[in-house]
Design a protein around this motif. Structure first.
Motif, short mmCIF file in Angstrom:
data_model
loop_
_atom_site.label_atom_id
_atom_site.label_comp_id
_atom_site.label_asym_id
_atom_site.label_seq_id
_atom_site.Cartn_x
_atom_site.Cartn_y
_atom_site.Cartn_z
N ALA A 99 0.91 -1.13 -0.03
CA ALA A 99 0.04 -0.08 -0.13
C ALA A 99 0.92 1.31 -0.11
O ALA A 99 2.14 1.34 0.61
CB ALA A 99 -1.06 0.10 1.16
N SER A 100 0.38 2.22 -0.47
CA SER A 100 1.16 3.56 -0.60
C SER A 100 0.03 4.82 -0.41
O SER A 100 -0.95 4.73 -1.08
CB SER A 100 2.04 3.73 -1.81
OG SER A 100 1.25 3.95 -2.64
N VAL A 101 0.65 5.85 0.19
CA VAL A 101 -0.18 7.03 0.22
C VAL A 101 0.90 8.22 -0.14
O VAL A 101 2.03 8.21 0.62
CB VAL A 101 -0.62 7.19 1.84
CG1 VAL A 101 -1.47 8.48 1.92
CG2 VAL A 101 -1.61 6.19 2.27
N SER A 102 0.17 9.06 -0.86
CA SER A 102 1.24 10.24 -1.29
C SER A 102 0.31 11.44 -1.75
O SER A 102 -0.72 11.10 -2.22
CB SER A 102 2.39 9.82 -2.14
OG SER A 102 1.84 9.48 -3.47
N LYS A 103 0.92 12.32 -2.14
CA LYS A 103 0.40 13.48 -3.00
C LYS A 103 0.80 13.34 -4.46
O LYS A 103 1.73 12.66 -4.63
CB LYS A 103 0.36 14.73 -2.28
CG LYS A 103 1.95 15.41 -2.47
CD LYS A 103 1.87 16.93 -2.02
CE LYS A 103 3.18 17.48 -2.51
NZ LYS A 103 3.31 18.96 -2.14
N ASP A 163 -1.43 15.76 3.48
CA ASP A 163 -1.13 15.47 2.07
C ASP A 163 0.45 15.28 1.74
O ASP A 163 0.99 14.39 0.87
CB ASP A 163 -1.70 16.42 1.02
CG ASP A 163 -1.22 17.86 1.22
OD1 ASP A 163 -1.07 18.52 0.22
OD2 ASP A 163 -0.66 18.27 2.12
N VAL A 187 3.48 13.62 2.17
CA VAL A 187 4.10 12.62 2.70
C VAL A 187 4.07 11.75 1.57
O VAL A 187 3.48 11.78 0.63
CB VAL A 187 3.03 12.13 3.94
CG1 VAL A 187 2.77 12.90 4.86
CG2 VAL A 187 1.85 11.31 3.38
N ILE A 188 5.14 10.81 2.09
CA ILE A 188 5.40 9.40 1.26
C ILE A 188 5.04 8.45 2.21
O ILE A 188 6.29 8.24 2.79
CB ILE A 188 6.62 9.50 0.26
CG1 ILE A 188 6.69 10.49 -0.63
CG2 ILE A 188 6.71 8.14 -0.50
CD1 ILE A 188 8.09 10.53 -1.53
N CYS A 189 4.09 7.64 2.43
CA CYS A 189 4.09 6.34 3.23
C CYS A 189 3.67 5.16 2.55
O CYS A 189 2.88 5.16 1.45
CB CYS A 189 2.85 6.82 4.29
SG CYS A 189 3.35 8.21 5.28
N SER A 190 4.42 4.28 2.97
CA SER A 190 3.78 2.82 2.21
C SER A 190 3.84 1.61 3.32
O SER A 190 4.93 2.02 4.66
CB SER A 190 4.91 2.65 1.02
OG SER A 190 6.18 2.37 1.57
N HIS A 191 3.36 0.62 2.95
CA HIS A 191 3.73 -0.69 3.67
C HIS A 191 3.49 -1.70 2.79
O HIS A 191 3.19 -1.81 1.79
CB HIS A 191 2.67 -0.64 4.86
CG HIS A 191 1.14 -1.09 4.71
ND1 HIS A 191 0.41 -0.33 5.16
CD2 HIS A 191 0.73 -1.85 3.97
CE1 HIS A 191 -0.76 -0.56 4.73
NE2 HIS A 191 -0.64 -1.65 4.06
#
Lengths: 467, 201
Positions: A407-411, B137, B139-143
Motif C-alpha cells: 500500500a502507498s499514500v502520497s500526494k 497530504d 507525505v510518502i508513506c507505504s507498507h
C-alpha cells in the motif's frame, strides 16, 4: 465561472435539501416497526415464508448494535426514514432539477432519456427501444433477468432456495434491515453453458421503481456460464431517502464467471451501507468492479468465498472522496479450498476534506493448500484538508500460502506537475491527467461508456478542486 | 548514527521510544522470550529525525511472536524505515500489528513499514495487519507484507551443489536476514542478533 460537482453538491444541500414536492399515492409512516414490515409484505402480497423471514430479520435488526468501526453514523436517524414508498409516475418537474445538475448532464453527454430518470423526473426508465431486442435474446437463451418482486412471484422456489444463504440477516445490522424491508433489486439466473454477450444493466429493467433504498439482488450463474452485470452510473443520482442499504448475493457455480460492476454516485445526503458477497465454486471466477464516487458516507466490502478448488476472486475498487465525504471501502477474500487465487487492486483519491479508507481481509483456511493472494492499495491525497487510511488484515492458517500486500499514500509529485505544466498544460489539466493515469488500471475494465464518463467526471472534479 | 538493541523478553511489554536523534533500533527476541504481546511505540516529536527499525525473529518449533509496532509522526520532516522479518518453523505462530500515524502538521514525512514472513515448517499460522492513518497530504508513506513458504526450487538447487537439506534451509534463512543485518552499523549488536537467531552465520 464553471461550477464543479463539489459546488453543486453544496447547492443541493443549501437550496433544495433533497425534498421533492411530489405526490405519493402510497407512503407508510416514517420509522420501522413490526407493523411496517407486515404492511410492506402485505402490500406486495408475498408468500407467508417471505413474511416470516422479514419478521425474523426485523427482530435481529432491533437487537444488533451499530458497528463500532467505519464511518461516523451518528447523523443517521433510523426513525426519520420512510422504509417503503411507491412512487407515482412523475416525481418532480424538470424545472425543479438544479441547473447545475442539468449542466453536468451536458458536460458528461448523458442521453436525454436517462437525464430525466437520473434527476428524479421520471420514475421509470423508458428504454424499450434498447432493451426490447436484448430481452428477446435473453428469453431465447433461457436467461431470467427481472426485478426481485416479480421473481418472488414467478420464481418463488428459486428465490427461496437462494435468498439469505450467503448474506443471512444475522450478518450485520444493515443486512438485517435490508432483509426486513427489502424492495426492488434484480434477480438474474443464467442457465448452464450460456454466455450472455452484452452486459445486463440494472436500469434496463422496465418495471417497478429503479432506485431503491433497500434493493436485494441475487445472481445465479450456473455451470460454465458467463454474465456481466452493471449497476449505477457516473452521473450524480438523486435519492430522496438518506439511507441506501442494499444486499447482493452472487452464486458462481463450477466453471462459471461473473463480473459485477457498480458505479455509485449517490447524492451527498445518502449513507451508503451495502453488503455484497459471492460464493465461488470449483474453477469459477468472480470479478467485482466497484466505483464509489458519491454519498455522504459509504461502507462497502465486496467479498468472495472461494469454496471450490481453483476458484478465483478479483476486486477492482475506486473510491473518490471530496467535500467531507468518507468512503470506507475495500474487500474480503476468504480462501476455503486448494489452489485458489485472489487479487485486490484498490485506488483512492481524497480532496477538499474528503477521507478514503481501505479496509480489507484476506483469510486462508487451514485446509486450503497452495493459495496465492495479492493486494495492492494506493491512495492519493490532493490537499492538506484530506486524509486516508488503510486497514488490511491477513490471517494465514496454511503454511503453503503465498501472500503479497502493498500500500502507498502520497500526494501528486511536484516534479510530475511541473513537467506537464512545462508542456503547456494548466495545473488543473496536469492534475486531471495524472489522476486519470492513477485510476487507469481500473477504468480500463469498465464498459466503454462508463470509462468515458468516469474520465470526464474526474476532469470536471479536478477543474473545481485545483486553483 | 547510533544503534540501539531492543530485546523482547521477560521484562517491559509496553515501551514508548522517543526518537530525538538519528538512530537505528534493532529488535529481536531475548533468552527470556515468551508468547506475551509486546508493544513498541516509536514517537517522532523532534523535526528532521531519521530512524530505522529492524525486527529479526527466528521462531522455533511451537514458538509464538506477538508484536505491535506503532510509529507516530508528530512533526515535520521525519522519516522512518521499519522492517520486521520472521522465520517460522514447525507449528510456530506470528502476529504482527503495525501502524503508521501521521499527524496533520507532520508534513514532509517519509515512512515505510514492511513485514516479511518466511515459512519453513508445517502447520504454521500468521496474522499481519499493517495500518496507515494519514492526516496530511505532503507525505510518502507505504507498507508491504509478504508471507511465503521456502521455495522447493531453491532447496533443490542448493542440494544439487552438495549441501544437505538442513544446510540448504539454513542458507536460505541466512539470505532472508542478510540484507537487514548488513545495514546494522554496530558490529557488536549485529553479532548479538546473530546469536539470538540461533547460530546463523
Amino acid at each position: 465561472m464553471k461550477k464543479s460537482l463539489p459546488d453543486l453538491k453544496s447547492i443541493y444541500k443549501q437550496k433544495y435539501g433533497f425534498k421533492a414536492n411530489s405526490d405519493r399515492h402510497l407512503k407508510f409512516d416514517k420509522g420501522i416497526s413490526q407493523d411496517i414490515v407486515k404492511q410492506i409484505s402485505g402490500y406486495k402480497n408475498e408468500p407467508k415464508w417471505m413474511l416470516d423471514y422479514r419478521l425474523k430479520a426485523y427482530e435481529t435488526f432491533v437487537q444488533r448494535e451499530f458497528p463500532y468501526w467505519g464511518v461516523d453514523l451518528s447523523g443517521l436517524d433510523l426513525g426519520d426514514i420512510y422504509y417503503f414508498i411507491k412512487p407515482s409516475d412523475k416525481k418532480r418537474s424538470w424545472d425543479e432539477v438544479p441547473k447545475e445538475v442539468r449542466d453536468t448532464f451536458d458536460k458528461l453527454g448523458i442521453p436525454q432519456a436517462e437525464r430525466a430518470f437520473l434527476a428524479g423526473v421520471e420514475a421509470q426508465f423508458d428504454s424499450e427501444a434498447v432493451y426490447g431486442a436484448l430481452k428477446n435474446e435473453l428469453n431465447e437463451q433461457g436467461v431470467i433477468f427481472t426485478d426481485m418482486d416479480t421473481a418472488l412471484k414467478k420464481h418463488s422456489k428459486l428465490v427461496r432456495e437462494y435468498l439469505g444463504t450467503l448474506v443471512p440477516y444475522t450478518d450485520n445490522k444493515f443486512a438485517a434491515l435490508n432483509s426486513a424491508v427489502w424492495s426492488g433489486g434484480s434477480f438474474v439466473y443464467i442457465p448452464k453453458g450460456i454466455r450472455v454477450k452484452r452486459p445486463l444493466q440494472a436500469y434496463f429493467r422496465i418495471n417497478a421503481s429503479q432506485l431503491g433504498q433497500f434493493e436485494r439482488t441475487i445472481i445465479i450463474a450456473d455451470e460454465g456460464s458467463f454474465v456481466h452485470y452493471v449497476e449505477g452510473c457516473t452521473a450524480p443520482v438523486y435519492l430522496e431517502a438518506s439511507l441506501h442499504a442494499a444486499v447482493v448475493e452472487v452464486f458462481v457455480k463450477p466453471e462459471a464467471r461473473v463480473r459485477y460492476t457498480t458505479i455509485q454516485n449517490w447524492s451527498d445526503n445518502v449513507y451508503n451501507l451495502v453488503t455484497k458477497l459471492a460464493r465461488v465454486e470449483r474453477n469459477g471466477v468472480m470479478e467485482w468492479v466497484d466505483g464509489n464516487l458519491g454519498s455522504k458516507a459509504t461502507m462497502k466490502y465486496p467479498a468472495c468465498h472461494l469454496v471450490g478448488e481453483g476458484a478465483r476472486g478479483e476486486l477492482l475498487s475506486i473510491a473518490y472522496a471530496s467535500d467531507n465525504q468518507h468512503q470506507d471501502a475495500g474487500g474480503k477474500m476468504v480462501h476455503m479450498a486448494n489452489n485458489t487465487v485472489s487479487n485486490i487492486v484498490s485506488k483512492s483519491i481524497s480532496v477538499k476534506g474528503g477521507r478514503t479508507s481501505y479496509r480489507g481481509l484476506v483469510h486462508v483456511d487451514e485446509d486450503a493448500d497452495n493459495v496465492q493472494t495479492r493486494v495492492e492499495c494506493d491512495a492519493l491525497i490532493l490537499d492538506h484538508e484530506s486524509g486516508s487510511d488503510t486497514f488490511p488484515l491477513m490471517r494465514i492458517n496454511n503454511s503453503t500460502a503465498r501472500v503479497e500486500h502493498e500500500a502507498s499514500v502520497s500526494k501528486i509529485g511536484e516534479e510530475k506537475l511541473y513537467y506537464l505544466q512545462s508542456r503547456g498544460l494548466s495545473e488543473a489539466q496536469a492534475t486531471s491527467l495524472i489522476v486519470a493515469g492513477f485510476i487507469e488500471p481500473i477504468v480500463k475494465e469498465l464498459p466503454m461508456e462508463y470509462a468515458v464518463e468516469l474520465n470526464q467526471l474526474i476532469e470536471v472534479e479536478m477543474e473545481g478542486s485545483v486553483g | 548514527m547510533k544503534t540501539q538493541l531492543i530485546e523482547l523478553g521477560g521484562g517491559e511489554r509496553n515501551e514508548v521510544i522517543k526518537c530525538v536523534e538519528d538512530m537505528q533500533y534493532v529488535v529481536t527476541a531475548s533468552k527470556n522470550f515468551s508468547d506475551e504481546e509486546y508493544n513498541l511505540n516509536f514517537v517522532f516529536e523532534t523535526k528532521d529525525v531519521n530512524a530505522s527499525v529492524f525486527g529479526l525473529f527466528n521462531l522455533g518449533k511451537d514458538d509464538v511472536l506477538k508484536l505491535n509496532l506503532r510509529v507516530d509522526h508528530k512533526v515535520r520532516g521525519t522519516s522512518c524505515h521499519a522492517d520486521v522479518r520472521a522465520v517460522l518453523l514447525e507449528n510456530a505462530f506470528s502476529q504482527f500489528l503495525g501502524k503508521i500515524v501521521v499527524d496533520k502538521c507532520a508534513v514532509k514525512t517519509r515512512s515505510e513499514l514492511n513485514n516479511k514472513t518466511l515459512v519453513v515448517g508445517n502447520n504454521t499460522k500468521s496474522i499481519s495487519s499493517p495500518v496507515l492513518n494519514i492526516n496530511t497530504d505532503d507525505v510518502i508513506c507505504s507498507h508491504g507484507s509478504t508471507t511465503g513458504r521456502i521455495s522447493d526450487e531453491e532447496i533443490y538447487y542448493l542440494q544439487s551443489r552438495g549441501l544437505s537439506e538442513k544446510q540448504s534451509i539454513d542458507v536460505v534463512k541466512q539470505g532472508f536476514f542478510e540484507d537487514l543485518l548488513r545495514e546494522v552499523i554496530d558490529e557488536k549488536i549485529r553479532n548479538e542478533v546473530l546469536i539470538r537467531l540461533e547460530g546463523l552465520l
